[in-house]
Design an enzyme around this catalytic site. Structure first.
Site: not given
Ligand SMILES: Cc1cc2nc3c(=O)[nH]c(=O)nc-3n(C[C@H](O)[C@H](O)[C@H](O)COP(=O)(O)O)c2cc1C
Length: 403
Positions: A209-211, A276
């Site tokens: 995943s991402n932030n 995102a």
């Protein structure tokens, strides 16, 4: 027209005397008030205190049964907003359960106006599971609640449950009431928004995943809703409070997000891809948890995820399409290339390498890029102020193309 008609419901708590200062502050700020007191409230402070402050009689249950018209409906329809102060444990339970057994509860049930509740009670009543359940229910129903303060309680010891000081209550209320005064200039528009990150499972317990936290997309959804739009919010996993009054569509993976965005795309006027989305996902998702036994290295094979923004750009009909570019270097060059490739009407570029703005923070500084126009810097401000700027621009573009 300014929305300034406020119905104040006073219930029977020891902190009722402090509500007089709040009422005085609202009168001073130019609001037009009507007041209802419960039978118990009248045992704590006489109605005369409040009628003197607003220079007209306050309503009680006696009026309910003697008025010529149906008073709870009349008051509910009149009000632009309803405030309950101090909100007793009892009124919280009754509101959460939909009770209508007196003029206050019946007016609250009948009102479709935004509601603001300011609870005050002993800490043990506040933390009781039933009260907590009622507060959660009210919050889910869209009622705004000001958290009680910690301090000396009427019982002589310190704890949570105190009514915050009148100045603090007035600041909170003024901020909340400014929102309902917003122009309803998105009325009739359907706004489709994606928010947050996507998660791409490696096995049943791990993922890529991402932030992204979803704050920007949620701020956009709330701004659109407050300006009168029909809002559809497609969001990856997040820990944020749901904006009120939106059609919420939770998803996990990029593929699920694409499916939802394409499903709602045909009916949308403005589409904002603030999510995102993970560019890649594991080629295979292991059915069982991957074991480390006997492994010194593990190579993951990744495949490209669908490019949702590109797909939306290719299918564009009446929609105005907004993309976001999160860059860590060469912000303008990379974002301009993205704008052209994805056929967006507006690209909002932000530098996610900065600690003070971007992912997870409540502020952002962005550059608006539009085809055949100079880049426009939107200096550092709250994400909801940026959301409003986006809608100002979209309404402008919409207006121009209809000329
Ligand atoms: C001296 C006294 C103080 C009270 N203080 C509170 C209070 O601060 N908060 C609260 O929720 N209930 C308090 N109560 C209980 C409420 O008055 C009671 O639940 C009542 O039924 C509330 O009625 P209403 O919500 O219709 O006004 C108090 C009761 C008494 C007798």
């Amino acid at each position: 027209m300014k929305k300034n008609k406020i119905l104040v419901c006073l219930t029977g708590g020891i902190a009722l005397y402090k509500a007089a200062s709040v009422v005085r502050g609202l009168v001073k700020a130019g609001f037009d008030l009507e007041i209802i007191m419960t039978a118990t409230a009248q045992k704590f402070v006489a109605p005369l205190t409040f009628s003197s402050l607003i220079k007209r009689p306050v309503y009680t249950d006696e009026d309910w049964f003697t008025a010529a018209d149906v008073l709870h409906i009349k008051l509910a329809d009149w009000a632009d907003a309803v405030i309950v102060i101090p909100a007793t444990a009892d009124i919280l339970a009754k509101m959460a359960g939909g009770s209508a057994d007196n003029l206050v509860t019946a007016s609250l049930l009948a009102s479709r106006a935004p509601k603001y509740v300011i609870p005050a009670m002993n800490e043990k009543m506040l933390t009781a599971p039933a009260t907590q359940r009622n507060l959660q229910q009210l919050s889910a129903d869209g009622v705004k609640i000001l958290k009680p303060a910690k301090g000396l309680l009427a019982e002589g010891y310190s704890g949570y449950g105190r009514l915050p000081e009148p100045a603090e209550i007035l600041t909170w209320l003024t901020k909340q009431l400014a929102v309902i005064d917003k122009q309803q200039d998105l009325q009739g528009k359907c706004v489709l928004i994606s928010a947050g990150s996507t998660v791409e499972p490696l096995d049943p317990v791990r993922y890529l995943s991402n932030n992204s936290t979803g704050k920007m997309g949620f701020s956009i959804a709330q701004a659109a809703q407050q300006r009168g739009a029909e809002v559809i919010l497609v969001a990856g996993p997040n820990h944020l409070a749901l904006p009120t009054g939106v059609n919420y569509q939770p998803v996990k993976t990029a593929q699920q997000m694409e499916q939802k965005m394409l499903e709602f795309y045909p009916q949308a006027d403005f589409v904002i891809m603030a999510a995102a989305v993970a560019d890649f996902r594991p080629m295979r998702t292991a059915e069982q948890k991957i074991k480390k036994t006997g492994l010194d290295q593990l190579t993951l094979e990744l495949v490209r995820n669908p490019d949702i923004l590109l797909e939306l750009g290719n299918r564009k009909q009446q929609q105005l399409l907004v993309g976001f570019a999160a860059e860590t270097q060469q912000l303008l060059a990379n974002a301009t290339a993205k704008m052209q490739r994805k056929k967006v009407d507006l690209l909002v570029a932000n530098d996610v390498s900065r600690a003070d703005v971007g992912f997870g923070t409540s502020q952002n500084e962005v550059v608006f890029l539009r085809p055949q126009a100079d880049p426009q810097l939107v200096s550092k401000r709250s994400k909801s102020a940026i959301a409003d700027k986006i809608f100002d621009l979209l309404l402008d573009l919409d207006h121009q193309r209809r000329k």
